[in-house]
Design a protein around this motif. Sequence first.
Motif: not given
Length: 658
Positions: A646, A648, A652
Amino acid sequence: MKSADEARIAYLRKQLSHYSDKYYLDDDPEISDAEYDKLFYELIALEERHPELYDENSPTVRVGGKAADRFAKIEHRYPLKSLTDVFNYDELRTWYEKNKADFPDASFSVEAKIDGLSVALHYEKGALIYGATRGDGNIGEDVSANVRTIRSVPLKIDYDGTLEVRGEIYMPRMAFEALNAKRESNGEQLFANPRNAAAGSLRQLDPKITAMRNLDIFVFNLQYCDRNFSSHSESLDFLSSIGFNVLSLRRVVCGYDDIESEIRKIGELRSSLPYDIDGVVIKVDSLSMRAAIGEGTNVPKWAVAYKFPPEQKQTLLENITVQVGRTGVLTPIAELAPVKLAGSVVSRATLHNIDLIRDRDIRIGDIVIVQKAGDIIPEIIASVPEKRTEELPEFFMPEYCPSCGEPTFRDEEAAFRCTNASCPAQLLRNIEHFASKDAMDISGLGPALIRGMKDSGLISDVADLYYLDENALSSLERMGKKSASNIIRSVEQSKDRGLSRLLYALGIRLVGISTAESLCKRYTDIEDYFSLDREALSQIDDIGEITASSIVNFFSHPGTRETVDKLKRAGVKTTADNTKPKDDRFSGMTFVLTGTLPTLTRSEAEAIIKERGGKTSSSVSKKTSVVLAGEDAGGKLTKARELELRIIDEEEFRRMLL
Ligand SMILES: [Zn+2]
């Protein structure tokens, strides 16, 4: 992954579009022409290196300026192209020699370049049909009603066919000065220079206003005519004969030396002309040669504009005063005997800092050389020590702040600063910082409100926030009972943020979020800090000597003692409890940080993660939960993508904190 060039191209396109809109649409330039040109040419060079990044919306393609909505648009029948600029004689000679090689007989029209606003005037059967601004060169604004008010624009001409000319509308210097004088006495904002005044005047919705502004025009090109001419100069003579006000500072020459000497002649006339010019245009005169030489994408190849270097003048430096900025930095300002420069009167210029004053050997009483590059910001280039009639003392920065009288100091970046946390000049910024989200997190305290509170005497230091009176607050402009009580509640809630956020909120120089946290691990009561010395502080991780000095200075200032006592009396928590994290939303998660984040430093982001129970690691692996990536992220980001982790950005990340 974006290359550095790609990022730079994107940045330049965005900035240039912004500046260009400010310039063309709002008549309010934010940077000088010279600065704009520098960025523009950097972008051209980068785009040439990266043809794969072509974008038709790039400012280099768009030419600059789109039509504002308030005027009807007119599509130009004959595009109003811009010219390639050259900045020195070498570039000019290269251009000349290239043309001369292909056309040994070529002669050149050398013309003053009026610093105004380009328009097209369209005539049919001897009558003016419309006048349009240049806009982006293809689509301009219909300013016919305004153009008609300019006396030197003929409404009728002695020619029966279809004809279109291009000219430069300008405001004579006298008219500009009279206009600004009137605006000053009315308390209105002044125009930066005659060109902006001309643009603002031509683009008035009410032609009556335009009519009062004494605009003038020089016609410098025949765009179209259903009669043929063999040369540009011939066509201009014709225009003059049928009633146009044709540019008079022009001459046709053959050899390069003659071109250069014409440019110099025009340059010498520059300051004595009744209007502003910003360069000299050199065009191939023969129209058939022009057709053979052809056009580039946006610019004809048969002409260039030689731009004058920034205008310089000498004047007396009467005094050096010192301004205190919002960050507490003291800036020396030159107070000059007023001098006319690039179309306006200059009486002040920034001297930036003491090093510049020393490097250029500038002393009060000196004759100095002032330069103004096209627009706004005048600069002092040097002193002229030969003109000193007596020994002049060197200038020193004041030892005491001109705003509050507290001692100043010189920081490691050559800036002099005021040491006083409650210096009036710095107060607004300090309070904004104190109330900000990462500090005491007091919502509803915007800059306008803070200014209002300060101006009405409700606050004179950060601690006063805790003594606000709801009634007094609600009587401020644009405040009501409800907003006032919201702010009081928000202030009340901020009392428990704890020592580390308070230390950060106090705005001690060089003490960011993570430094404040490191400090609190060791010293948990604000009282401890009043007796700490540099040596003790330097023992703490992350704290260098300069930061240590900054902390000691801050707490040794009498104003700090006063502020802290006031905070304590109000019930603001001034101790740290290091037992538990803020919350555990990140517990069990491992973050990897890479690249530069837009607002957070790496250690601030790490501190935020740790406060919420998370861990950080320096290398990407399958165990990584989240990669927080900023600009110029390198190999870690590539690896994270391979592992399909993930990823970001800061935005975010901030959402995860809500
Ligand atoms: Zn001060």
